[in-house]
Write a protein that holds these residues in place. Structure first.
Motif, PDB file in Angstrom:
ATOM      1  N   ILE A 183     -11.479  10.091   6.900  1.00  0.00           N
ATOM      2  CA  ILE A 183     -11.465   9.264   5.695  1.00  0.00           C
ATOM      3  C   ILE A 183     -10.628   7.995   5.874  1.00  0.00           C
ATOM      4  CG2 ILE A 183      -9.552  10.640   4.766  1.00  0.00           C
ATOM      5  CD1 ILE A 183     -10.730  10.227   1.967  1.00  0.00           C
ATOM      6  N   LYS A 184     -11.095   6.905   5.291  1.00  0.00           N
ATOM      7  CA  LYS A 184     -10.476   5.594   5.447  1.00  0.00           C
ATOM      8  C   LYS A 184      -9.640   5.225   4.214  1.00  0.00           C
ATOM      9  CE  LYS A 184     -14.521   3.999   8.077  1.00  0.00           C
ATOM     10  NZ  LYS A 184     -15.422   5.151   7.848  1.00  0.00           N
ATOM     11  N   SER A 185      -8.750   4.250   4.395  1.00  0.00           N
ATOM     12  CA  SER A 185      -7.975   3.643   3.303  1.00  0.00           C
ATOM     13  C   SER A 185      -7.424   4.699   2.339  1.00  0.00           C
ATOM     14  CB  SER A 185      -8.836   2.627   2.557  1.00  0.00           C
ATOM     15  OG  SER A 185      -9.307   1.620   3.430  1.00  0.00           O
ATOM     16  N   ILE A 186      -6.607   5.585   2.873  1.00  0.00           N
ATOM     17  CA  ILE A 186      -6.108   6.738   2.122  1.00  0.00           C
ATOM     18  C   ILE A 186      -5.046   6.318   1.108  1.00  0.00           C
ATOM     19  CG2 ILE A 186      -4.889   8.943   2.320  1.00  0.00           C
ATOM     20  CD1 ILE A 186      -6.048   9.136   5.175  1.00  0.00           C
ATOM     21  N   VAL A 187      -5.135   6.879  -0.105  1.00  0.00           N
ATOM     22  CA  VAL A 187      -4.108   6.644  -1.124  1.00  0.00           C
ATOM     23  C   VAL A 187      -3.443   7.931  -1.592  1.00  0.00           C
ATOM     24  CG1 VAL A 187      -5.151   4.503  -1.964  1.00  0.00           C
ATOM     25  CG2 VAL A 187      -5.808   6.678  -3.007  1.00  0.00           C
ATOM     26  N   ALA A 201       0.012  26.841   0.227  1.00  0.00           N
ATOM     27  CA  ALA A 201      -0.853  25.733   0.634  1.00  0.00           C
ATOM     28  C   ALA A 201      -1.733  26.165   1.800  1.00  0.00           C
ATOM     29  CB  ALA A 201      -0.020  24.524   1.017  1.00  0.00           C
ATOM     30  N   LYS A 202      -3.041  26.072   1.641  1.00  0.00           N
ATOM     31  CA  LYS A 202      -3.994  26.471   2.666  1.00  0.00           C
ATOM     32  C   LYS A 202      -4.862  25.317   3.155  1.00  0.00           C
ATOM     33  CE  LYS A 202      -2.579  30.679   1.966  1.00  0.00           C
ATOM     34  NZ  LYS A 202      -1.591  31.285   2.900  1.00  0.00           N
ATOM     35  N   TYR A 203      -4.990  24.281   2.350  1.00  0.00           N
ATOM     36  CA  TYR A 203      -5.869  23.158   2.656  1.00  0.00           C
ATOM     37  C   TYR A 203      -5.151  21.841   2.354  1.00  0.00           C
ATOM     38  CZ  TYR A 203      -9.708  26.551   2.746  1.00  0.00           C
ATOM     39  OH  TYR A 203     -10.516  27.618   3.038  1.00  0.00           O
ATOM     40  N   VAL A 204      -5.701  20.763   2.915  1.00  0.00           N
ATOM     41  CA  VAL A 204      -5.197  19.419   2.644  1.00  0.00           C
ATOM     42  C   VAL A 204      -6.363  18.575   2.141  1.00  0.00           C
ATOM     43  CG1 VAL A 204      -3.994  17.416   3.574  1.00  0.00           C
ATOM     44  CG2 VAL A 204      -3.526  19.696   4.524  1.00  0.00           C
ATOM     45  N   ALA A 205      -6.195  18.004   0.969  1.00  0.00           N
ATOM     46  CA  ALA A 205      -7.223  17.147   0.353  1.00  0.00           C
ATOM     47  C   ALA A 205      -6.809  15.686   0.480  1.00  0.00           C
ATOM     48  CB  ALA A 205      -7.407  17.517  -1.117  1.00  0.00           C
ATOM     49  N   PHE A 206      -7.793  14.833   0.760  1.00  0.00           N
ATOM     50  CA  PHE A 206      -7.539  13.405   0.948  1.00  0.00           C
ATOM     51  C   PHE A 206      -8.389  12.602  -0.037  1.00  0.00           C
ATOM     52  CE2 PHE A 206      -7.054  15.618   4.934  1.00  0.00           C
ATOM     53  CZ  PHE A 206      -5.880  15.132   5.478  1.00  0.00           C
ATOM     54  N   GLU A 207      -7.845  11.474  -0.466  1.00  0.00           N
ATOM     55  CA  GLU A 207      -8.570  10.606  -1.406  1.00  0.00           C
ATOM     56  C   GLU A 207      -8.405   9.159  -0.964  1.00  0.00           C
ATOM     57  OE1 GLU A 207      -7.912   9.251  -6.008  1.00  0.00           O
ATOM     58  OE2 GLU A 207      -7.893  11.417  -5.590  1.00  0.00           O
ATOM     59  N   THR A 208      -9.508   8.430  -1.006  1.00  0.00           N
ATOM     60  CA  THR A 208      -9.460   7.030  -0.624  1.00  0.00           C
ATOM     61  C   THR A 208      -9.332   6.154  -1.871  1.00  0.00           C
ATOM     62  OG1 THR A 208     -10.453   5.404   0.865  1.00  0.00           O
ATOM     63  CG2 THR A 208     -11.924   6.462  -0.697  1.00  0.00           C
ATOM     64  N   TRP A 249       0.853  -1.191   0.000  1.00  0.00           N
ATOM     65  CA  TRP A 249       0.000   0.000   0.000  1.00  0.00           C
ATOM     66  C   TRP A 249       0.885   1.236   0.000  1.00  0.00           C
ATOM     67  CZ3 TRP A 249      -5.426  -0.334   0.266  1.00  0.00           C
ATOM     68  CH2 TRP A 249      -6.102   0.880   0.334  1.00  0.00           C
ATOM     69  N   THR A 250       0.562   2.166  -0.876  1.00  0.00           N
ATOM     70  CA  THR A 250       1.303   3.416  -0.925  1.00  0.00           C
ATOM     71  C   THR A 250       0.358   4.595  -0.754  1.00  0.00           C
ATOM     72  OG1 THR A 250       1.143   3.554  -3.332  1.00  0.00           O
ATOM     73  CG2 THR A 250       3.099   2.473  -2.422  1.00  0.00           C
ATOM     74  N   PRO A 263      -5.248   0.164   5.274  1.00  0.00           N
ATOM     75  CA  PRO A 263      -4.245   0.063   6.341  1.00  0.00           C
ATOM     76  C   PRO A 263      -3.937   1.401   7.020  1.00  0.00           C
ATOM     77  CG  PRO A 263      -3.128   0.253   4.254  1.00  0.00           C
ATOM     78  CD  PRO A 263      -4.615   0.274   3.944  1.00  0.00           C
ATOM     79  N   ILE A 264      -4.499   2.504   6.506  1.00  0.00           N
ATOM     80  CA  ILE A 264      -4.199   3.809   7.094  1.00  0.00           C
ATOM     81  C   ILE A 264      -5.373   4.755   6.868  1.00  0.00           C
ATOM     82  CG2 ILE A 264      -2.997   4.609   5.008  1.00  0.00           C
ATOM     83  CD1 ILE A 264      -1.007   6.057   6.945  1.00  0.00           C
TER      84      ILE A 264
END
Length: 315
Positions: free
Chosen positions: A232-236, A158-165, A96-97, A218-219
């Protein structure tokens, strides 16, 4: 105040690994194979983590492990609470990366197994409040998100952090079919100062072992003063951006789910009150409800992040 020092956490408040594994064995014999199958390689070989106790822990009694791993919202595996435990065994979590990119000086793709060799894991016993009106107390194992963000050196823009599963419909049955609950992949976002806050962690375990698939293996992200769907789950992918990113539930229904989604008993969901909550594992559907606290009880630590903001407009 609910946060207390490490020395005041009673050992009796945490289910031991031995008791946990014995419970799981008994559950297998009782026909709970669906939940057990969702644990990586089964309970007998679950990977125990090494961690330190954190002072950032609540004094509340942890929710029983069986409830934490069997009562979940993880729509990629189904919309019913038991669907993730029944279906998440299909997810492959190794290798997983996680790519960390965007407005940074050092974009990096981290292999999770390698990353864990370079961080200090802590047990954080956090309260979890679902926007649906129920709550848990979960002993997560993880490390501050800021550890990763500092490594990639965010730019001043940079003002925000975006996450993607993860988007993998062949392993996530909830991502297939004609009618979808959400647009995939699931995305979330935080303001940069929220992401860098010491309470914000990336979790890789719970109850001392690696995360079960149904809990976001896993993260996953944990932001304890916000409603659970923000974690958010299972982040990639984690991306540093200048403008406020889209988030899945806000995109699906902006009237009901704001970008901030801070726990606030004074701001009701359009369809129900947020003034109280039902603790899971304390009497089922007939459990006595308890008052919900502003910022889920973490106001002393995070209220300054929202000084001067209208929390009804910025819900």
């Amino acid at each position: 105040m609910l946060i207390r020092r490490q020395s005041s956490i009673r050992p009796s408040e945490i289910t031991s690994r031995e008791v946990y594994l014995n419970r799981r064995s008994l559950m297998m014999g009782a026909g709970a194979a669906g939940i057990t199958a969702a644990l990586p390689n089964g309970p007998a070989s679950a990977a125990q983590l090494r961690f330190t106790k954190s002072p950032f822990s609540t004094s509340e009694e942890p929710t029983p492990l069986e409830d934490v791993t069997s009562y979940n919202n993880y729509y990629e595996f189904g919309v019913d609470k038991g669907d993730p435990a029944a279906n998440a065994h299909t997810l492959t979590t190794k290798p997983w990366t996680v790519a960390v990119d965007g407005l940074v000086s050092r974009p990096t793709t981290f292999h999770v197994e390698d990353l864990l060799k370079t961080v200090t894991l802590e047990e954080r016993i956090y309260q979890l409040r679902c926007v649906e009106g129920w709550s848990m107390v979960i002993p997560w194992v993880g490390f501050p998100l800021s550890d990763v963000l500092h490594r990639v050196e965010p730019l001043g823009s940079a003002k925000y952090v975006a996450f993607e599963t993860l988007l993998r419909p062949e392993e996530m049955p909830g991502q297939t079919g004609l009618f979808q609950a959400l647009e995939w992949p699931y995305v979330e976002g935080l303001r940069l100062d929220e992401a860098l806050h010491p309470l914000t962690i990336l979790a890789v375990g719970l109850y001392g072992d690696m995360l079960p698939n149904q809990n976001g293996a896993p993260i996953r992200l944990i932001v304890p003063w916000k409603y659970g769907f923000k974690s958010i789950k299972s982040i990639v992918r984690i991306s540093l951006v200048e403008k406020q990113p889209e988030t899945s539930w806000n995109r699906q229904n902006p009237r009901e789910y704001g970008f901030y989604s801070n726990v606030n008993p004074e701001v009701d969901h359009p369809r129900w009150s947020q003034a109280t909550e039902r603790p899971i594992g304390e009497g089922g559907l007939f459990a006595k409800r308890k008052p919900t606290l502003l910022f889920n009880g973490y106001a002393e630590e995070v209220a300054h992040l929202y000084a001067g903001m209208d929390l009804r407009a910025n819900f």
